[in-house]
Each structure stands twice: as C-alpha cells, then as structure tokens.
Design a protein around this motif. Sequence first.
Motif, mmCIF file in Angstrom:
data_model
loop_
_atom_site.group_PDB
_atom_site.id
_atom_site.type_symbol
_atom_site.label_atom_id
_atom_site.label_comp_id
_atom_site.label_asym_id
_atom_site.label_seq_id
_atom_site.Cartn_x
_atom_site.Cartn_y
_atom_site.Cartn_z
ATOM 1 N N GLY A 195 -55.280 19.444 10.636
ATOM 2 C CA GLY A 195 -56.598 18.944 10.988
ATOM 3 C C GLY A 195 -56.518 17.607 11.683
ATOM 4 N N THR A 196 -55.357 17.334 12.281
ATOM 5 C CA THR A 196 -55.158 16.013 12.865
ATOM 6 C C THR A 196 -55.491 15.983 14.353
ATOM 7 O OG1 THR A 196 -52.840 16.608 12.950
ATOM 8 C CG2 THR A 196 -53.527 15.162 11.195
ATOM 9 N N SER A 197 -55.721 17.176 14.934
ATOM 10 C CA SER A 197 -56.118 17.162 16.335
ATOM 11 C C SER A 197 -57.625 16.941 16.398
ATOM 12 C CB SER A 197 -55.732 18.477 17.000
ATOM 13 O OG SER A 197 -56.236 19.545 16.248
ATOM 14 N N ASP A 217 -47.998 28.988 6.447
ATOM 15 C CA ASP A 217 -48.205 27.635 5.923
ATOM 16 C C ASP A 217 -46.872 27.118 5.398
ATOM 17 O OD1 ASP A 217 -48.864 25.354 4.543
ATOM 18 O OD2 ASP A 217 -49.934 26.408 2.938
ATOM 19 N N SER A 218 -46.208 26.290 6.165
ATOM 20 C CA SER A 218 -44.974 25.709 5.620
ATOM 21 C C SER A 218 -45.207 24.338 5.007
ATOM 22 C CB SER A 218 -43.841 25.676 6.654
ATOM 23 O OG SER A 218 -44.302 25.444 7.932
ATOM 24 N N ASN A 219 -46.205 23.611 5.445
ATOM 25 C CA ASN A 219 -46.425 22.275 4.882
ATOM 26 C C ASN A 219 -46.711 22.323 3.382
ATOM 27 O OD1 ASN A 219 -46.085 21.035 7.298
ATOM 28 N ND2 ASN A 219 -48.263 20.828 7.755
ATOM 29 N N GLU A 243 -55.499 28.954 11.188
ATOM 30 C CA GLU A 243 -54.377 29.803 11.596
ATOM 31 C C GLU A 243 -53.365 30.036 10.486
ATOM 32 O OE1 GLU A 243 -54.691 26.667 11.899
ATOM 33 O OE2 GLU A 243 -52.901 25.577 12.506
ATOM 34 N N GLY A 282 -50.072 17.797 11.153
ATOM 35 C CA GLY A 282 -49.921 19.239 10.964
ATOM 36 C C GLY A 282 -48.512 19.748 11.169
ATOM 37 N N PHE A 283 -47.830 19.225 12.180
ATOM 38 C CA PHE A 283 -46.480 19.734 12.449
ATOM 39 C C PHE A 283 -45.577 19.451 11.260
ATOM 40 C CE2 PHE A 283 -47.162 19.730 17.188
ATOM 41 C CZ PHE A 283 -46.940 21.086 17.318
HETATM 42 P P1 AMP Z 1 -53.426 20.235 13.448
HETATM 43 O O1 AMP Z 1 -53.147 18.824 13.078
HETATM 44 O O2 AMP Z 1 -54.190 20.963 12.413
HETATM 45 O O3 AMP Z 1 -54.035 20.342 14.794
HETATM 46 O O4 AMP Z 1 -52.005 20.922 13.520
HETATM 47 C C1 AMP Z 1 -51.021 20.560 14.455
HETATM 48 C C2 AMP Z 1 -49.989 21.664 14.534
HETATM 49 O O5 AMP Z 1 -49.359 21.842 13.268
HETATM 50 C C3 AMP Z 1 -50.576 23.023 14.883
HETATM 51 O O6 AMP Z 1 -49.644 23.703 15.699
HETATM 52 C C4 AMP Z 1 -50.715 23.710 13.548
HETATM 53 O O7 AMP Z 1 -50.689 25.119 13.647
HETATM 54 C C5 AMP Z 1 -49.499 23.181 12.821
HETATM 55 N N1 AMP Z 1 -49.735 23.183 11.382
HETATM 56 C C6 AMP Z 1 -50.787 22.617 10.754
HETATM 57 N N2 AMP Z 1 -50.709 22.819 9.435
HETATM 58 C C7 AMP Z 1 -49.577 23.527 9.216
HETATM 59 C C8 AMP Z 1 -48.954 24.052 8.043
HETATM 60 N N3 AMP Z 1 -49.486 23.879 6.823
HETATM 61 N N4 AMP Z 1 -47.806 24.743 8.183
HETATM 62 C C9 AMP Z 1 -47.259 24.911 9.411
HETATM 63 N N5 AMP Z 1 -47.798 24.435 10.543
HETATM 64 C C10 AMP Z 1 -48.957 23.754 10.458
#
Ligand code: AMP
Length: 652
Positions: free
Chosen positions: A268-270, A219-221, A204, A317-318
């Motif tokens: 990618g933590t879910s 992508d804010s991270n 996403e 991810g958050f």
């Molecule tokens: P995930 O761990 O990939 O399932 O992400 C958990 C949440 O964080 C989801 O809502 C993702 O869209 C959001 N997220 C993951 N990576 C980023 C990123 N680099 N920048 C902003 N939001 C992110």
Amino acid sequence: MTPSAATVQDQFLQVLSRDEAVARFRAALQSRPVGVETVALDALAGRVLAETIAAPVDTPPFDRSVVDGFAVRAADVAAASEGAPVLLALNDETIACGTAPRLTVAVGTATPIATGGPVPRGADAVVMIEHTTLEADGRLAVGRAVGPGQNIAFAGSDIARGETLLRRGTVVGAREIGMLAAVGAATATVWRKPRVAVISTGDELVAPGQPLRPAAIYDSNGPIVAAALEENGCIAVRFGAVPDVAAALEAAIRQAHAGCDAVILSGGTSKGAGDLTYRIVGALGAPGIVAHGVALKPGKPLCLAVCDGKPVVVLPGFPTSAMFTFHDIVAPVLRILAGLPERAETAVTARVPARIPSDLGRTEFVMVALSDGADGLVAYPVGKGSGAVTAFSQADGFLAIDALSEAMPAGTETTVTLFAPHVAPPDLAVMGSHCTGLDAVVERLAARGITARSLALGSLGGLSALRRGECDVAPIHLLDPATGRYNTPFLTAEMRLVPGWRRMQGIVHRADDPRFAGAATPEAALAAALADPHCLMVNRNTGAGTRVLLDGLLAGRTPPGYWNQPRSHNAVVAAVAQGRADWGVAIAAAARPLGLGFIPLAEEHYDFAVARAPRRPDVLALFEEAVADAGEALRALGFTPAGDGRDRFRAD
Ligand code: AMP
Ligand code: MG
C-alpha cells in the motif's frame, strides 16, 4: 481539511534521512519492555530474564565428595606413600549418593564414599579409590597423602545462598536453565514477548498454499515478517492479506492496534491505495505518523508511526525492501520492547570485490552473499535492485552504502548485517553462468554433506571471481568467435576446464504459431519471422553466449523486439509462452516444460573453469565426481553430458 489529514500530508512531503527518521521514531516510543510474566523452567529457553535472580539455597547444599574413594581425616594419612602405606580401619557403612551418613569418621578410620556422597562428620578429606588397596585382614591401605579439604566440594562453594545467580537481561539457554534447576527454581520472571500484528495489504495477494489467480502473486511479506518477528523475541499475530478496501483495512488495523503491542503492515506504499493506509494509521492515536518517506534505497516509502504508545509501521511492498527496512529500523525497536539486547552478534566485516555504484542522498542497502576470500570474508552483491525474493536464498545479509557516497569502492571493508545469527560460507562457491542442470550436481554434493552455493554472475563475472580466488568453480559458456571454440580460449594459465554438458539452443515459438509451421531450419524460421512486420522477437543481453549466436543469425538486422533484452533463457521462453513476444533463442531445457516449438540452432558448451591449485582440492574432487554422477539426471533434463558422443563434438 481536518487537522489530522493535514498532518498526514505534511509528513508525506518530507523525506527524512535514515538517522532522523530513527530518532523521531524512538523519541515517540517508550523504550522499555512491554511487561513481565512468569514462565516454567522447560519453556524458558530463549526468554529474557526480567529480574536478577539470587540463589535461594547453597549449592551444593552439603560438603560432598567429588571422587569415589574413602572419607578420612587428612592428618591420619599425612605420611602415607606407595612404599609406606597407612592402614585404617573401615567404618561399617558405605555412603552412596543420596544417603545421609550415620557414623563419625574417628581417628584411624575411613568410610567408603561415592562421588556426590555427603562427607561424614569427622572426615576432612577423601582419598581416591585408585590410591588404596584392601588388606587381607579387612583394613584399608592408603598409598598416598591427601591434604585437608582435598576431593571435597564444600557447601555453597558452587553458588552460595544469596549470591547473584543470573542477571536481569540474560537470554536464557540450556546453561541458565541448569543453574536455575540446581538451586531449585521451577520458574523465572521474564519479559513478556510483544504481540505484534502482521498485516499484508494488496488486492493482488494470495496466501501460500492457495491457487494463484491470473495477475496475482503470493503474499511473501506476511511470512517473512512473521518469521523475523519470532527471531527477534516477538509473537507474530497473523492477520493475513487484506485487500485495498478502506473498510476492510480500517477494521483490520483497528483490531490489530487494540489487541497487540505493535502493528506491522506492508504494501500500500504506492499512490492511491497508499493514502488509504496512511490516513487510517495517522488517525489511530497520538502522536501518529512520525516519519513517512525515508531516504533509503530500497525502502523510501517506509512509514513509521507511534499510536497511543504502540509502534505502527508500514513497510514497503517489495519483499526485499520490506526485509531491509524491518532489519535496519524496526527490529532494533522491537528488541527493546522484547527486552532483548542489541543484535551485535549478527554483524560481520567483509570486503567488497568490485565497486558498487549507489545513489547520492539515500542510504542504499545491498544484499550480499558471503564467501571465503584469500584474506577474510568477501561480500558479493546479489539480486541488486531486482526486488527478487529469491535473492534471499543466496544472500547472507546486507550492507549499507552511506547516503553521502556515490559508490562503495572495490576492496572496501564494510559491515554486513546478517539475516541469520550465524554465517556459514559454503564449502564450494560456484560463481558464473547459471544453468538448471547445476541443481543436479549441487544435489549430489549435498547428499555427501558438501554445501555449495551458486551465484549467477554471468560467465565473465565468474572468471573474474575465480581469478581473484573468491570462488572455486566458474561455470562458463563463452564462444570465442575467432576460433569457434567454446570456453578453453578464456582460461588463464592458472585455470583448467572441467567438462560439463552441452545445451541445445534453438529458436523457440509457440507450437501453434502458423508462421513457423513449415520452418524446419533456423534460416527458414528467421525468414518466416522477418516476413511478418508484426512478428515480435525477444533478444538476449549483450555478453550472453546466446546473444552472440542471435547476432550471427540476424547478421545486422534488428527486427521488432530486438531491444527487449532479458538476462535469462527462462525470461525468453516466458515472454514467448505468454504472447509478449513471438520468437527468441533459448535452450531446449527451458523451452520444453512450456511446450514451445523448438528449432535446433547450435549446441552450447557449458563447462566449469577451476583453479589448477584449488583452495580445497578434496571438495573440488567431489564436485568433479558429482558432475560425472549427474549424467543421467542431466539427460533427463534435456542436457547432453560432455562425455556423451565425444566424436560428435570437438573435444575442447
Ligand atoms: P505496494 O506498495 O502495495 O504498491 O506494493 C509494491 C510492490 O510490492 C507491488 O509489486 C506489490 O505486488 C508487491 N507486494 C506488496 N505486498 C506484498 C506482499 N505481501 N508479498 C509480496 N509482494 C508484495
Ligand atoms: Mg499494494
């Protein structure tokens, strides 16, 4: 099942305490800087010395005068005074800076010398020019005695050859660069900056600057982690956002691991895609994953690995979770690799104004904004649990609530870890109900050099903060149902009201929704909505002025959607514009940019409660001026300044 897959799964099942996770991570790492390099003087700022530097030469290299005056023999002028000056013959040279003296200062003579000039042979003191006069016959009259050595800086008196100039581990600043230059050093050996790969993961994600696809987010991270790395003495090597595709992810991670000193992934933590990242990281090198699942809130999915001596971290991810875990657990380790000292300077003590509930069994991080209280700093929780990146703009740092506590009681003194090295509480703390019109006021204050920060605490939260002396201005829009009056009934004797502006509230609907086509009045619109059982409303949270208005309109009815109760006007108009609801009540200023239909309902008074005896009367006066000056900008945004058409509204 392969052994490595089994290990990954075992780790996944075991949630570690924060301290245990940190201990395992550190134990698996070699806790020393990644290497050294030689860097030129003009690129040294911020670098950390990898060796102790001894002065290769004396500074100053010769005895030199520290004043403008005359080099003399102290014994010659020992008896000199204003009333009985001593006369000396002038030698035929003047010693400027950079001139080597030719002549000896013999008994009864003096040589003119400038500040920084080398003291000539024979002289042992310098008389300041202010204490001399030139006689008609060309001799020098000295009106004050000087002791031997007076006004002379002796060779090596600043730094002697062989003396320790700077110690290993010193962070180089302008001062240290000056010291190195003074002894002629053109370079210094410093710790090499660790190169740290930054990989965002997620289908996403879109890079900032690119257009946003539907359902995608920016992508804010990536940028956050990269900037935090630079702040902690590392070089960020950006890999951008990689989709949740095994081949792409594995290629990026392997390339990053091979070419960098450490790898920081996020997302990618879910479940599902998550297993992908962990399997790749787990197989990257020994010992592999040392902690996966840490009792942190937020931040539980944090994964810590060490692969062939290099740290590999998967941040949640958050963005807020990523930020907390990075600062709390990852940054300290990276600072060791960078040779940087612990970040002791980035913590302050502050008091929490109200009880903060917390989950038992997890170390809980809470983002806070700092404000000057009556007796020291006060830490206000902001954006708790929202995962909102915008909370960063208000937060100065975060506090941690111990895993064994159910809450942090009101009044607790606690440590706040700062996001930036210095904390600067704003000149003007605005706490209460937020309104986009406030930006027009804050902008005017900023133009006059006044920093203001607005925290959205709701009207009642703002009034409490004002009562406790923790803010200067509390924006409120509270309707007293008993009197029908706005705001004034809610003030204490110590408060007064600065009139703000009026906000037209109305029923919002999509402009092309035929159900509201003929509805000119709120009553007609409500009747139209209630006539269709599929017509979905969006409500507001209890305590919101708009909710009072809505409940009055509904008179006990609870149409479909009633339990959807977001906390802002913007959320209401977004829900209607995106078709997740069909109608709601919001202010015109929020509805207008989205082109929604708007049926006026009531004008809301948005005013400012302030203390009668303010903390900073000067700043408050400027605030009132800024409110008055913002009239035109406010009208352009769709608000009506309180001063406009006073006759039309009850003067509160
Ligand atoms: P995930 O761990 O990939 O399932 O992400 C958990 C949440 O964080 C989801 O809502 C993702 O869209 C959001 N997220 C993951 N990576 C980023 C990123 N680099 N920048 C902003 N939001 C992110
Ligand atoms: Mg993801």
